[in-house]
Write a protein that holds these residues in place. Structure first.
Motif, PDB file in Angstrom:
ATOM      1  N   SER A 162      23.825  57.114  18.670  1.00 40.22           N
ATOM      2  CA  SER A 162      22.590  57.888  18.742  1.00 40.22           C
ATOM      3  C   SER A 162      21.762  57.423  19.932  1.00 40.22           C
ATOM      4  O   SER A 162      21.901  56.292  20.403  1.00 40.22           O
ATOM      5  N   GLY A 163      20.890  58.302  20.377  1.00 44.05           N
ATOM      6  CA  GLY A 163      20.109  58.059  21.572  1.00 44.05           C
ATOM      7  C   GLY A 163      18.853  57.237  21.375  1.00 44.05           C
ATOM      8  O   GLY A 163      18.602  56.644  20.315  1.00 44.05           O
ATOM      9  N   GLN A 164      18.067  57.254  22.410  1.00 50.23           N
ATOM     10  CA  GLN A 164      16.855  56.445  22.509  1.00 50.23           C
ATOM     11  C   GLN A 164      15.859  56.721  21.376  1.00 50.23           C
ATOM     12  O   GLN A 164      15.283  55.780  20.819  1.00 50.23           O
ATOM     13  N   ASP A 165      15.657  57.977  21.018  1.00 49.93           N
ATOM     14  CA  ASP A 165      14.683  58.309  19.965  1.00 49.93           C
ATOM     15  C   ASP A 165      15.075  57.698  18.626  1.00 49.93           C
ATOM     16  O   ASP A 165      14.240  57.137  17.919  1.00 49.93           O
ATOM     17  N   ARG A 166      16.347  57.794  18.272  1.00 45.46           N
ATOM     18  CA  ARG A 166      16.822  57.215  17.014  1.00 45.46           C
ATOM     19  C   ARG A 166      16.707  55.689  17.049  1.00 45.46           C
ATOM     20  O   ARG A 166      16.310  55.064  16.062  1.00 45.46           O
ATOM     21  N   ALA A 167      17.048  55.087  18.178  1.00 43.05           N
ATOM     22  CA  ALA A 167      16.946  53.628  18.315  1.00 43.05           C
ATOM     23  C   ALA A 167      15.501  53.174  18.143  1.00 43.05           C
ATOM     24  O   ALA A 167      15.225  52.189  17.440  1.00 43.05           O
ATOM     25  N   LEU A 168      14.582  53.885  18.747  1.00 43.67           N
ATOM     26  CA  LEU A 168      13.165  53.554  18.627  1.00 43.67           C
ATOM     27  C   LEU A 168      12.694  53.678  17.176  1.00 43.67           C
ATOM     28  O   LEU A 168      11.962  52.821  16.676  1.00 43.67           O
ATOM     29  N   ALA A 169      13.153  54.712  16.484  1.00 45.67           N
ATOM     30  CA  ALA A 169      12.793  54.887  15.071  1.00 45.67           C
ATOM     31  C   ALA A 169      13.323  53.727  14.230  1.00 45.67           C
ATOM     32  O   ALA A 169      12.631  53.239  13.327  1.00 45.67           O
ATOM     33  N   LEU A 170      14.523  53.256  14.524  1.00 48.90           N
ATOM     34  CA  LEU A 170      15.086  52.125  13.788  1.00 48.90           C
ATOM     35  C   LEU A 170      14.287  50.842  14.031  1.00 48.90           C
ATOM     36  O   LEU A 170      14.083  50.050  13.115  1.00 48.90           O
ATOM     37  N   VAL A 171      13.814  50.650  15.263  1.00 47.65           N
ATOM     38  CA  VAL A 171      12.988  49.472  15.549  1.00 47.65           C
ATOM     39  C   VAL A 171      11.669  49.576  14.796  1.00 47.65           C
ATOM     40  O   VAL A 171      11.222  48.595  14.173  1.00 47.65           O
ATOM     41  N   ARG A 172      11.061  50.745  14.810  1.00 49.60           N
ATOM     42  CA  ARG A 172       9.786  50.915  14.068  1.00 49.60           C
ATOM     43  C   ARG A 172       9.987  50.646  12.576  1.00 49.60           C
ATOM     44  O   ARG A 172       9.131  50.032  11.924  1.00 49.60           O
ATOM     45  N   THR A 173      11.095  51.117  12.013  1.00 52.98           N
ATOM     46  CA  THR A 173      11.401  50.833  10.609  1.00 52.98           C
ATOM     47  C   THR A 173      11.599  49.343  10.395  1.00 52.98           C
ATOM     48  O   THR A 173      11.137  48.779   9.407  1.00 52.98           O
ATOM     49  N   GLY A 174      12.288  48.684  11.320  1.00 54.39           N
ATOM     50  CA  GLY A 174      12.491  47.241  11.224  1.00 54.39           C
ATOM     51  C   GLY A 174      11.212  46.453  11.295  1.00 54.39           C
ATOM     52  O   GLY A 174      11.043  45.443  10.597  1.00 54.39           O
ATOM     53  N   VAL A 175      10.260  46.906  12.128  1.00 56.32           N
ATOM     54  CA  VAL A 175       8.937  46.261  12.218  1.00 56.32           C
ATOM     55  C   VAL A 175       8.210  46.439  10.903  1.00 56.32           C
ATOM     56  O   VAL A 175       7.619  45.480  10.369  1.00 56.32           O
ATOM     57  N   ALA A 176       8.244  47.650  10.353  1.00 53.51           N
ATOM     58  CA  ALA A 176       7.571  47.904   9.073  1.00 53.51           C
ATOM     59  C   ALA A 176       8.197  47.070   7.958  1.00 53.51           C
ATOM     60  O   ALA A 176       7.494  46.496   7.125  1.00 53.51           O
ATOM     61  N   ARG A 177       9.518  46.978   7.955  1.00 53.22           N
ATOM     62  CA  ARG A 177      10.233  46.194   6.936  1.00 53.22           C
ATOM     63  C   ARG A 177       9.828  44.716   7.015  1.00 53.22           C
ATOM     64  O   ARG A 177       9.761  44.031   6.001  1.00 53.22           O
ATOM     65  N   ALA A 178       9.536  44.241   8.215  1.00 59.10           N
ATOM     66  CA  ALA A 178       9.128  42.852   8.418  1.00 59.10           C
ATOM     67  C   ALA A 178       7.637  42.651   8.114  1.00 59.10           C
ATOM     68  O   ALA A 178       7.134  41.534   8.190  1.00 59.10           O
ATOM     69  N   GLY A 179       6.958  43.769   7.815  1.00 66.85           N
ATOM     70  CA  GLY A 179       5.521  43.671   7.501  1.00 66.85           C
ATOM     71  C   GLY A 179       4.663  43.466   8.722  1.00 66.85           C
ATOM     72  O   GLY A 179       3.558  42.936   8.636  1.00 66.85           O
ATOM     73  N   ARG A 180       5.164  43.912   9.876  1.00 66.34           N
ATOM     74  CA  ARG A 180       4.424  43.706  11.125  1.00 66.34           C
ATOM     75  C   ARG A 180       3.887  45.019  11.693  1.00 66.34           C
ATOM     76  O   ARG A 180       3.458  45.065  12.825  1.00 66.34           O
ATOM     77  N   ALA A 181       3.930  46.098  10.917  1.00 63.23           N
ATOM     78  CA  ALA A 181       3.481  47.406  11.428  1.00 63.23           C
ATOM     79  C   ALA A 181       1.979  47.465  11.543  1.00 63.23           C
ATOM     80  O   ALA A 181       1.239  46.778  10.904  1.00 63.23           O
TER      81      ALA A 181
END
Length: 181
Positions: A162-181
């Motif tokens: 998947s491209g850049q948009d999907r990768a960025l969404a996964l990072v944002r989800t990972g930040v939220a999962r870490a409680g850093r959003a």
């Protein structure tokens, strides 16, 4: 204040610095040794050794302040002109992701591999999306992770690119999962 009180743990850095992704290199390109950052030591530890002839094809690390489905920080492979060193902070641009499942000890979970380009790269600066990378090279990267995991008794199965948009969404989800959003 003691020196220890002033030190910031690498895994606590922000995932982004402006528009650039923060990447901490654990294992440099060309290394047969696999290193992992261990927050309780504030240092990198030897996590494994690849079989003879096998080496990491590009610098491999993690995005700080993220948590993936496997419970670890998000993994990222960084394309750049020459190998960095373990512990190097490499500002990068996300270009895509190899979405994958990993199976170990009978449990299957997502364990994606983000693909990024070092912000200062000269050789790879024209790459804006994973679709700009040759299918042959992405296939070789996938094969590396399949073989690497197989040698450790795990199964790694790429599901899609998947491209850049999907990768960025996964990072944002990972930040939220870490409680850093």
């Amino acid at each position: 204040m003691t020196r220890q009180e002033v030190m910031i743990s690498l895994d606590k850095l922000d995932a982004f610095d402006g528009d650039e992704l923060t990447v901490i290199i654990e294992t440099p390109k060309g290394s047969q040794n696999k290193y992992t950052y261990e927050p309780r030591f504030g240092a990198f530890v030897l996590d494994g050794i690849l079989p003879a002839g096998a080496v990491f094809p590009f610098d491999f690390g993690f995005v700080p302040s993220t948590i993936g489905e496997d419970g670890d920080p998000l993994d990222v492979l960084v394309l750049m002109d020459a190998a960095a060193f373990t512990g190097c902070i490499v500002p990068s641009r996300l270009i895509g992701v190899i979405e994958a499942e990993q199976t170990e000890n009978g449990k299957t979970f997502r364990n994606d591999r983000l693909i990024a380009v070092a912000a200062k790269s000269i050789t790879h600066r024209s790459l804006g999306d994973i679709s700009d990378v040759s299918d042959d090279l992405v296939g070789q990267i996938e094969h590396f992770f399949i073989s690497y995991n197989m040698a450790k008794g795990k199964r790694f199965e790429p599901k899609r690119r998947s491209g850049q948009d999907r990768a960025l969404a996964l990072v944002r989800t990972g930040v939220a999962r870490a409680g850093r959003a």
